[in-house]
Scaffold this motif. Structure first.
Motif, PDB file in Angstrom:
ATOM      1  N   ILE A 171     -14.479 -64.858  69.440  1.00 49.46           N
ATOM      2  CA  ILE A 171     -15.146 -64.348  68.237  1.00 49.46           C
ATOM      3  C   ILE A 171     -16.382 -63.541  68.635  1.00 49.46           C
ATOM      4  N   ARG A 172     -17.131 -64.051  69.592  1.00 51.67           N
ATOM      5  CA  ARG A 172     -18.353 -63.342  70.013  1.00 51.67           C
ATOM      6  C   ARG A 172     -18.010 -61.951  70.554  1.00 51.67           C
ATOM      7  N   ARG A 173     -16.878 -61.841  71.268  1.00 46.60           N
ATOM      8  CA  ARG A 173     -16.534 -60.560  71.894  1.00 46.60           C
ATOM      9  C   ARG A 173     -15.818 -59.582  70.958  1.00 46.60           C
ATOM     10  N   TYR A 174     -15.067 -60.129  69.992  1.00 48.34           N
ATOM     11  CA  TYR A 174     -14.209 -59.256  69.174  1.00 48.34           C
ATOM     12  C   TYR A 174     -14.617 -59.174  67.703  1.00 48.34           C
ATOM     13  N   ASP A 175     -15.740 -59.784  67.336  1.00 55.35           N
ATOM     14  CA  ASP A 175     -16.190 -59.712  65.938  1.00 55.35           C
ATOM     15  C   ASP A 175     -16.913 -58.387  65.719  1.00 55.35           C
ATOM     16  N   LEU A 176     -16.125 -57.326  65.565  1.00 50.03           N
ATOM     17  CA  LEU A 176     -16.659 -55.961  65.427  1.00 50.03           C
ATOM     18  C   LEU A 176     -16.712 -55.563  63.957  1.00 50.03           C
ATOM     19  N   SER A 177     -17.269 -54.394  63.684  1.00 52.81           N
ATOM     20  CA  SER A 177     -17.184 -53.827  62.329  1.00 52.81           C
ATOM     21  C   SER A 177     -15.936 -52.962  62.254  1.00 52.81           C
ATOM     22  N   GLY A 178     -15.181 -53.125  61.177  1.00 56.48           N
ATOM     23  CA  GLY A 178     -13.957 -52.341  61.061  1.00 56.48           C
ATOM     24  C   GLY A 178     -13.347 -52.423  59.679  1.00 56.48           C
ATOM     25  N   PRO A 179     -12.345 -51.573  59.402  1.00 56.56           N
ATOM     26  CA  PRO A 179     -11.726 -51.525  58.071  1.00 56.56           C
ATOM     27  C   PRO A 179     -10.982 -52.814  57.729  1.00 56.56           C
ATOM     28  N   ARG A 180     -10.748 -52.999  56.422  1.00 57.79           N
ATOM     29  CA  ARG A 180      -9.987 -54.163  55.950  1.00 57.79           C
ATOM     30  C   ARG A 180      -8.486 -53.840  55.855  1.00 57.79           C
ATOM     31  N   TYR A 181      -8.120 -52.598  56.065  1.00 60.55           N
ATOM     32  CA  TYR A 181      -6.719 -52.167  56.099  1.00 60.55           C
ATOM     33  C   TYR A 181      -5.909 -52.583  54.869  1.00 60.55           C
ATOM     34  N   THR A 182      -6.522 -52.371  53.685  1.00 60.54           N
ATOM     35  CA  THR A 182      -5.702 -52.452  52.471  1.00 60.54           C
ATOM     36  C   THR A 182      -4.801 -51.211  52.434  1.00 60.54           C
ATOM     37  N   SER A 183      -5.136 -50.239  53.262  1.00 59.35           N
ATOM     38  CA  SER A 183      -4.256 -49.073  53.451  1.00 59.35           C
ATOM     39  C   SER A 183      -4.481 -48.549  54.859  1.00 59.35           C
ATOM     40  N   TYR A 184      -3.536 -47.785  55.318  1.00 60.09           N
ATOM     41  CA  TYR A 184      -3.748 -46.959  56.507  1.00 60.09           C
ATOM     42  C   TYR A 184      -3.069 -45.623  56.228  1.00 60.09           C
ATOM     43  N   ILE A 215       1.436 -43.446  45.911  1.00 62.76           N
ATOM     44  CA  ILE A 215       2.745 -43.072  45.377  1.00 62.76           C
ATOM     45  C   ILE A 215       3.507 -42.351  46.485  1.00 62.76           C
ATOM     46  N   GLY A 216       4.552 -42.996  46.980  1.00 61.40           N
ATOM     47  CA  GLY A 216       5.247 -42.425  48.136  1.00 61.40           C
ATOM     48  C   GLY A 216       4.272 -42.285  49.291  1.00 61.40           C
ATOM     49  N   GLU A 217       4.146 -41.081  49.821  1.00 60.40           N
ATOM     50  CA  GLU A 217       3.240 -40.852  50.958  1.00 60.40           C
ATOM     51  C   GLU A 217       1.883 -40.288  50.526  1.00 60.40           C
ATOM     52  N   LEU A 218       1.622 -40.296  49.213  1.00 59.26           N
ATOM     53  CA  LEU A 218       0.340 -39.781  48.704  1.00 59.26           C
ATOM     54  C   LEU A 218      -0.602 -40.923  48.343  1.00 59.26           C
ATOM     55  N   THR A 246       0.719 -38.318  57.261  1.00 58.45           N
ATOM     56  CA  THR A 246       1.490 -37.580  58.265  1.00 58.45           C
ATOM     57  C   THR A 246       2.523 -38.532  58.882  1.00 58.45           C
ATOM     58  N   SER A 247       3.406 -37.989  59.709  1.00 59.32           N
ATOM     59  CA  SER A 247       4.393 -38.854  60.367  1.00 59.32           C
ATOM     60  C   SER A 247       3.687 -39.860  61.281  1.00 59.32           C
ATOM     61  N   ASP A 248       2.596 -39.433  61.938  1.00 58.45           N
ATOM     62  CA  ASP A 248       1.824 -40.350  62.789  1.00 58.45           C
ATOM     63  C   ASP A 248       1.190 -41.459  61.947  1.00 58.45           C
ATOM     64  N   ASP A 249       0.657 -41.089  60.777  1.00 60.54           N
ATOM     65  CA  ASP A 249       0.082 -42.101  59.872  1.00 60.54           C
ATOM     66  C   ASP A 249       1.120 -43.159  59.515  1.00 60.54           C
ATOM     67  N   ARG A 250       2.342 -42.717  59.270  1.00 56.35           N
ATOM     68  CA  ARG A 250       3.392 -43.649  58.835  1.00 56.35           C
ATOM     69  C   ARG A 250       3.744 -44.646  59.944  1.00 56.35           C
ATOM     70  N   VAL A 251       3.795 -44.153  61.180  1.00 56.52           N
ATOM     71  CA  VAL A 251       4.081 -45.045  62.313  1.00 56.52           C
ATOM     72  C   VAL A 251       2.979 -46.095  62.433  1.00 56.52           C
ATOM     73  N   ARG A 252       1.732 -45.620  62.454  1.00 55.84           N
ATOM     74  CA  ARG A 252       0.598 -46.539  62.637  1.00 55.84           C
ATOM     75  C   ARG A 252       0.459 -47.494  61.450  1.00 55.84           C
TER      76      ARG A 252
END
Length: 460
Positions: free
Chosen positions: A12-25, A336-339, A368-374
């Motif tokens: 936790i000490r090493r990996y408790d970073l600031s970052g998104p909550r990923y309700t979307s990517y 909606i779809g990819e939008l 993008t296609s890269d966004d969809r993969v990730r």
């Protein structure tokens, strides 16, 4: 799943970073002004052609009182009449959107958020739901997931009866903390009795699911005091709990400037609170779903995770990720779809735009296609704590190791640290890494380097 979590202070000490909550990517930070209502109309047309099921989110921004910790899009007012012009424009938006969809597209999920949705009068709530039913294909056999956020100070038995009659079958209650000293420091005085009364009403009226929100890291909180709050909440037996980390960002959220930073618990104290909470909830039979969420084993989220059908979208964890999500109201986000697109966050601007019969879309993005993969990779990790490379390779016709060769050293380091198990076939987030799954997802985020990390809350 029995050993779903293990507390590891060193990790936790090493990996408790600031970052998104990923309700979307990609995350909402990536939305930009080059996407507008024209793109939304195109996406709606595609949705209609595919006859995809729908999830509706309706934003009601009004609150009678300000909670100092709050980072939501809201309007603080005692004047209940302010809701009327907003509802007129909201009903206009409902009409404008619905005419581009097919009546056969069923609304599997509906959620009213805020603000305080029960700021609206009973007459206004009836009128809004009637308008939604008139323009969208809402289910009337109680099989949909129709939820609403409740402030127990702004609801009573008659309100709960009305909501059940209107078709709502899920409620989410904001509690945050039961300690009066903490409540005074955040300007939210709310008794246990008020909360209990709403839960009893929900159970009697046969609401299908009750969620309670708690926040750790608020001013004046102590591990002992928060443990008492968690114990009292466990006695109420909610189906789900959301236990959020308070992110103090007064430079971004003006109400937070009223909180004295000297009253905030230290990072070590916050960790102790979270550790205690996990132990209390686990002992009471709750399962860790991920990302601050806990659920009883017979809850739909827990079952979906068990069956590998759990998904995540702007609503958070969901079993309806296959639906097109349509956001209605000021600041609401659609997928909606990819939008992805978002309405303006300014109330006057929202109302003025709709008064000219124009949609209030202010920004968005096309994946993008890269966004969809990730996105697929992050979704698997954040929902199921594991990722089978072959699934991604077949879905997107890529070689996983080759596609993510730049990320491989970071993944190997996480494997060496015991955060994940990494092989040539898969990633598994280990019990000690599950609290830190956001940090694993961040490895696959192509946009992170472009932003000040302080825009985001810490992982824990």
């Amino acid at each position: 799943m029995l050993d779903a979590l293990r507390w590891d202070s060193d990790l936790i000490r090493r990996y408790d970073l600031s970052g998104p909550r990923y309700t979307s990517y990609p995350t909402a930070v990536q939305l930009h002004s080059e996407v507008g209502s024209f793109d939304l109309l195109h996406a709606l047309r595609d949705s209609r052609r595919a006859v995809r099921p729908l999830s509706l989110y309706v934003h009601v921004p009004f609150c009678a009182n300000i909670c100092y910790y709050c980072a939501c899009n809201k309007v603080i007012t005692k004047d209940r009449a302010r809701a009327q012009p907003y509802l007129q424009r909201l009903e206009q938006e409902i009409q404008l959107i619905a005419c581009h969809l097919d009546p056969k597209q069923t609304v599997e999920q509906l959620h009213f958020g805020g603000g305080t949705p029960t700021f609206l009068s009973h007459v206004e709530l009836r009128q809004l739901m009637a308008h939604l039913r008139q323009h969208f294909n809402l289910l009337d056999d109680d099989s949909g997931d129709y939820g609403i956020e409740i402030d127990p100070r702004e609801a009573d038995w008659p309100t709960m009866g009305l909501l059940r009659e209107l078709g709502f079958n899920r409620v989410s209650l904001g509690v945050q903390d039961l300690d009066p000293a903490v409540q005074r420091a955040i300007n939210r005085l709310q008794s246990l009795e008020q909360t209990r009364a709403i839960i009893e009403a929900a159970r009697t009226l046969q609401f299908r699911s009750i969620n309670i929100d708690l926040i750790y890291g608020l001013p004046k909180q102590t591990p002992e005091g928060f443990a008492r709050t968690v114990d009292e909440i466990i006695k109420l037996q909610p189906d789900r709990l959301s236990v959020f980390n308070y992110a103090h960002l007064p430079e971004r959220f003006m109400p937070q400037r009223r909180i004295d930073s000297n009253d905030l618990p230290s990072p070590a104290t916050k960790l102790e609170m979270l550790h205690n909470t996990i132990e209390q909830l686990t002992a009471a039979g709750y399962r860790y779903i991920g990302m601050d969420h806990f659920a009883l084993p017979d809850d739909e989220l827990a079952i979906a995770q068990e069956e590998s059908t759990l998904q995540r979208n702007f609503q958070g964890y969901t079993t309806h990720g296959h639906c097109d999500l349509i956001g209605l109201g000021v600041s609401a986000i659609s997928q909606i779809g990819e939008l992805y697109c978002q309405n303006t966050s300014d109330l006057n601007n929202y109302q003025d735009t709709l008064s000219t019969a124009q949609l209030a879309t202010s920004r968005g993005l096309l994946c993008t296609s890269d966004d969809r993969v990730r996105r697929a990779v992050i979704q698997q990790l954040i929902c199921h704590f594991e990722l089978d490379f072959e699934t991604i390779e077949q879905q997107f016709t890529i070689d996983f190791r080759g596609y993510f060769k730049d990320q491989w050293p970071a993944l190997q380091a996480m494997h060496n640290d015991g955060l994940i198990s990494l092989s040539n076939q898969r990633i598994e987030v280990r019990p000690a890494g599950r609290l830190l799954v956001r940090s694993v997802c961040m490895v696959f985020d192509a946009y992170l380097g472009m932003h000040n990390q302080q825009r985001f809350s810490r992982v824990i």
